[in-house]
Design a protein around this motif. Structure first.
Motif, short mmCIF file in Angstrom:
data_model
loop_
_atom_site.label_atom_id
_atom_site.label_comp_id
_atom_site.label_asym_id
_atom_site.label_seq_id
_atom_site.Cartn_x
_atom_site.Cartn_y
_atom_site.Cartn_z
N HIS A 77 2.77 -3.93 6.68
CA HIS A 77 1.65 -2.92 6.47
C HIS A 77 1.84 -1.98 7.51
O HIS A 77 2.38 -1.95 8.60
CB HIS A 77 0.27 -3.63 6.33
N SER A 78 1.00 -1.07 7.51
CA SER A 78 0.80 0.10 8.64
C SER A 78 -0.73 0.42 8.77
O SER A 78 -1.34 0.39 7.48
CB SER A 78 1.71 1.20 8.79
N GLY A 133 -7.84 -14.75 6.08
CA GLY A 133 -8.50 -13.41 6.17
C GLY A 133 -9.81 -13.66 5.55
O GLY A 133 -10.87 -12.93 5.59
N LEU A 191 -0.68 -10.69 12.21
CA LEU A 191 -1.98 -11.26 11.64
C LEU A 191 -1.55 -12.46 10.63
O LEU A 191 -0.50 -12.60 10.36
CB LEU A 191 -2.76 -10.64 10.83
N THR A 249 -11.08 -10.34 4.68
CA THR A 249 -10.16 -9.86 3.29
C THR A 249 -10.36 -10.99 2.29
O THR A 249 -10.22 -12.16 2.67
CB THR A 249 -8.72 -9.67 3.53
N GLU A 283 1.82 3.65 3.05
CA GLU A 283 2.04 2.83 4.41
C GLU A 283 3.73 2.86 4.45
O GLU A 283 4.24 2.07 4.24
CB GLU A 283 1.54 1.42 4.76
N LEU A 327 -9.75 -9.41 12.44
CA LEU A 327 -9.79 -7.82 12.21
C LEU A 327 -10.75 -7.59 11.60
O LEU A 327 -11.53 -6.69 11.78
CB LEU A 327 -8.27 -7.59 11.79
N TYR A 328 -10.74 -8.10 10.14
CA TYR A 328 -11.83 -7.97 9.44
C TYR A 328 -11.46 -8.66 8.22
O TYR A 328 -10.50 -9.47 7.78
CB TYR A 328 -12.05 -6.51 8.89
N GLU A 346 1.09 -5.37 11.12
CA GLU A 346 0.78 -3.96 11.07
C GLU A 346 1.50 -3.04 11.88
O GLU A 346 1.45 -3.04 13.10
CB GLU A 346 -0.72 -3.62 11.32
N ASN A 356 -3.47 -5.99 -2.12
CA ASN A 356 -3.78 -6.88 -1.27
C ASN A 356 -5.08 -7.42 -1.24
O ASN A 356 -5.50 -8.12 -0.22
CB ASN A 356 -3.44 -6.33 0.10
N ARG A 357 -5.83 -7.11 -2.41
CA ARG A 357 -6.98 -7.82 -2.72
C ARG A 357 -6.83 -8.60 -4.18
O ARG A 357 -7.99 -8.84 -4.66
CB ARG A 357 -8.24 -6.84 -2.60
N ARG A 360 -3.50 4.61 -1.54
CA ARG A 360 -3.05 3.19 -1.04
C ARG A 360 -2.90 2.16 -2.29
O ARG A 360 -2.25 1.45 -2.07
CB ARG A 360 -4.49 2.91 -0.58
N HIS A 379 0.86 -1.17 -0.03
CA HIS A 379 0.09 -0.08 -0.08
C HIS A 379 0.89 1.28 0.16
O HIS A 379 1.86 1.36 0.83
CB HIS A 379 -0.86 -0.10 1.10
N GLY A 439 -6.29 -12.99 11.02
CA GLY A 439 -6.48 -11.92 9.86
C GLY A 439 -8.10 -11.61 9.96
O GLY A 439 -8.42 -10.27 10.09
N TYR A 440 -9.05 -12.46 9.63
CA TYR A 440 -10.35 -12.50 9.58
C TYR A 440 -10.75 -11.59 11.11
O TYR A 440 -11.88 -10.78 10.77
CB TYR A 440 -10.98 -13.75 9.35
O1 0X9 Z 1 -6.42 -4.70 4.80
C1 0X9 Z 1 -5.36 -4.98 4.19
O2 0X9 Z 1 -4.79 -5.39 3.24
C2 0X9 Z 1 -4.41 -4.99 5.53
N1 0X9 Z 1 -4.54 -3.89 6.43
S1 0X9 Z 1 -4.03 -2.49 5.90
O3 0X9 Z 1 -4.69 -1.50 6.77
N2 0X9 Z 1 -2.73 -2.11 6.17
O4 0X9 Z 1 -4.57 -2.27 4.55
C3 0X9 Z 1 -4.55 -5.99 6.45
C4 0X9 Z 1 -4.52 -7.56 5.63
C5 0X9 Z 1 -4.61 -8.61 6.67
N3 0X9 Z 1 -5.54 -9.59 6.67
C6 0X9 Z 1 -6.83 -9.38 7.27
N4 0X9 Z 1 -7.01 -8.37 7.97
N5 0X9 Z 1 -7.85 -10.23 7.15
#
Ligand code: 0X9
Ligand code: CA
Ligand code: ZN
Length: 566
Positions: free
Chosen positions: A316-317, A327, A323, A363, A123, A360-361, A383, A213-214, A182, A120, A357-358
């Motif tokens: 990341h930050s 995800g 994590l 992905t 970051e 947190l949220y 992070e 990262n998606r 980002r 990103h 990871g999940y």
């Molecule tokens: O969302 C992301 O890609 C990462 N966080 S960020 O704020 N740096 O963009 C986290 C990815 C880790 N995986 C999960 N949180 N599921």
């Protein structure tokens, strides 16, 4: 030399070869007049650290990498993994002894370690940390202090692939514009919804950037973990691959690039990118719904497909988290016990909070998920820090804070189950009797036998004239170890560290910056001493002595891989 069944299927290994122990060390504050920990905990920083007082942009990083790798040609190699949309190189530095060969030309299995920063663009601290790890290893390798032996143990027995800035376009855009950008900077061409045989409309960029990262090919198509249609969104996963590449659609359709695909249930796609022939046509991953549409993620895929990474870190930050996969689902991954145990140790080292990871949220199409799904890689997202872009005088702090955790994970590349040495504030003491003070180290056996006989293990400390002296570490009846030092020989402020040899004869020292750690002595009276040991930001120190026997690591990884592939 027993072997234990770890409970993870095919993974069995001998543990006797590893010297693994836990040391407890006091955070001392023996008197109220004891000196508070201050900057003297770290004496004058090694000179390479002066490069970490401001954020590098892409050209600065590029010339830094060129000069580093030119200065250390025998242990580093600068490799371009490809070019970005705007034509910047995705730089990777391979670090190892005999760097031009793999596994020292077959003489020693060396696990591949992947460290990646800056998926990103906003970051910035996330590329400074892997750069610092790279510089630490190279700049200390030829030294003669404990940092040198530390760096040598890592460099000589691993092959590191360090990609500090995976997203140079987004990062440079963020530097140039001041935007918190980002994604990468590829144009998103969104055309009209049109039948295949209509004339091609002019492609006009509607927006810019894919969230790298998606964009990996694991569960890319699932809803809920990325922006699918909103190409302006910060987590836009990239365009779908909506062609029926293998012609197995029930309704043959070919949508223009940019249109949303009908999905796997329509026979158009074979998902995910899992190395499995999902539709049983003899072809593997030949017709994905999407993912790996960006040059940067393709570069990572190519690297992942050609090397074998038992472990990786992607920086990341921010949030001070460690994590691990999954995800994409709240289900624990098959190796969840191992990943959380190892993740917990990493978190002990950098002081972060560990979690799946999940939790947190959610992905989808995330890097560590893909590497784990495909290759069993134990991948960790760090992070870093408390803001995307910590103040410049905090860069060095964040880098140092993540050094030990990173080096620990490198060693876990040989044995992810390795235990560690813990410097704990409760179960140990430092006592003064007469003119001598005594360091007591207590070892907690984490279930791994160790065969350390103490030979060559000592406490080293600096005399007032700057010379180093040492006292042997001697085993007590209760299994603890002590070293005793004459207070009159050291000044009021004595740098010290422990030097120990593991079963392979490798030198291990604590802490990483051992010569810079100071034991401060302050008088509280005629016969009492106040003692203060400051660890600075490294609140809990953990490390392993089982560093250098990489012999069976390949076996572990291959069995994991075999297991994964069925
Ligand atoms: O969302 C992301 O890609 C990462 N966080 S960020 O704020 N740096 O963009 C986290 C990815 C880790 N995986 C999960 N949180 N599921
Ligand atoms: Ca090598
Ligand atoms: Zn990020």
């Amino acid at each position: 030399m027993g072997a234990i069944d770890t409970g993870s299927g095919a993974i069995r290994f001998g543990i006797g070869m590893f010297l693994v122990l836990v040391i407890s060390f006091p955070f001392l504050s023996a008197s109220d007049t004891a000196k508070a920990p201050g900057p003297s905990e770290f004496a004058s920083p090694s000179s390479f650290e002066s490069n970490y007082t401001s954020y590098m942009d892409f050209p600065a990083m590029e010339s830094y990498l060129v000069s580093l790798t030119e200065r250390y040609p025998d242990i580093s190699r600068l490799i371009s993994l490809g070019e970005t949309h705007e034509g910047r190189d995705i730089w990777c530095v391979k670090v190892s002894d005999n760097v031009m060969q793999d596994d020292d030309g077959g003489a020693e299995y060396e696990p591949d370690i992947l460290l990646v920063g800056a998926h990103h663009g906003n970051e910035w601290i996330s590329y400074e940390v892997p750069l610092y790890v790279l510089a630490y290893l190279l700049e200390n390798y030829y030294g003669d202090d404990c940092n040198a032996s530390k760096a040598k143990n890592i460099v000589d027995h691993h092959e590191l692939f360090i990609v500090p800035m995976l997203n140079p376009d987004g990062t440079q855009y963020s530097h140039d514009t001041g935007d918190m950008w980002r994604k990468n900077r590829e144009p998103n061409y969104i055309s009209e919804f049109m039948p295949f045989d209509a004339p091609t409309p002019k492609l006009v960029a509607q927006s810019y950037g894919v969230d790298l990262n998606r964009n990996y090919g694991w569960m890319w198509h699932l809803a809920g973990g990325s922006n699918a249609l909103n190409h302006r969104g910060g987590s836009y996963r990239g365009p779908p691959d909506n062609r029926d590449d293998d012609g197995d659609a029930r309704i043959p359709v070919n949508w223009r690039p940019g249109h949303y695909p009908l999905g796997p249930e329509d026979g158009v796609d074979e998902d995910p990118w899992d190395g499995i022939d999902n539709d049983g046509d003899g072809l593997i991953d030949e017709d994905p719904a999407g993912g790996f549409s960006s040059l940067e993620t393709i570069a990572m895929k190519n690297l992942g497909d050609t090397r074998e990474f038992p472990v990786l870190i992607t920086y990341h930050s921010y949030s001070e988290l460690v994590l691990w996969p999954w995800g994409w689902t709240d289900e624990p991954a098959p190796d969840a016990p191992l990943m959380s145990q190892l993740g917990g140790r990493l978190a002990d080292l950098n002081g972060y909070m560990p979690m799946q990871g999940y939790d947190l949220y959610m992905t989808t199409g995330e890097m560590t998920d893909w590497f784990y799904a495909m290759y069993g890689t134990l991948g960790y997202t760090f992070e870093v820090g408390r803001t995307f872009r910590p103040a410049e005088d905090l860069i060095i702090e964040e880098c140092r804070k993540n050094l030990e955790a990173t080096l620990f994970l490198c060693r876990a590349g040989s044995n992810p189950y390795m235990s560690y040495v813990r410097f704990d504030d409760n179960s140990s003491s430092l006592s003064v009797s007469g003119s001598r003070f005594k360091f007591d180290l207590s070892y907690m056996d984490e279930g791994y036998p160790y065969g350390w006989d103490g030979n060559g293990c000592e406490l080293r400390y600096m005399l007032p004239d700057g010379r180093w002296d040492s006292s042997p570490l001697i085993e007590n009846d209760d299994g603890t170890w002590s070293a005793s030092v004459d207070i009159r020989r050291i000044g009021g402020d004595a740098p010290f560290y422990y030097r120990m040899l593991d079963v392979e004869g490798g030198e291990v020292t604590y802490p990483v910056y051992a010569p810079e750690m100071h034991l401060s002595l302050g008088s509280t009276g005629s016969d009492a001493w106040g003692l203060q040991f400051g660890l600075g930001t490294l609140m809990v120190m953990i490390f392993t002595l089982g560093t250098i026997w990489g012999g069976f690591g390949g076996g572990i990884f291959k069995s994991m891989r075999a297991e994964r592939k069925g």
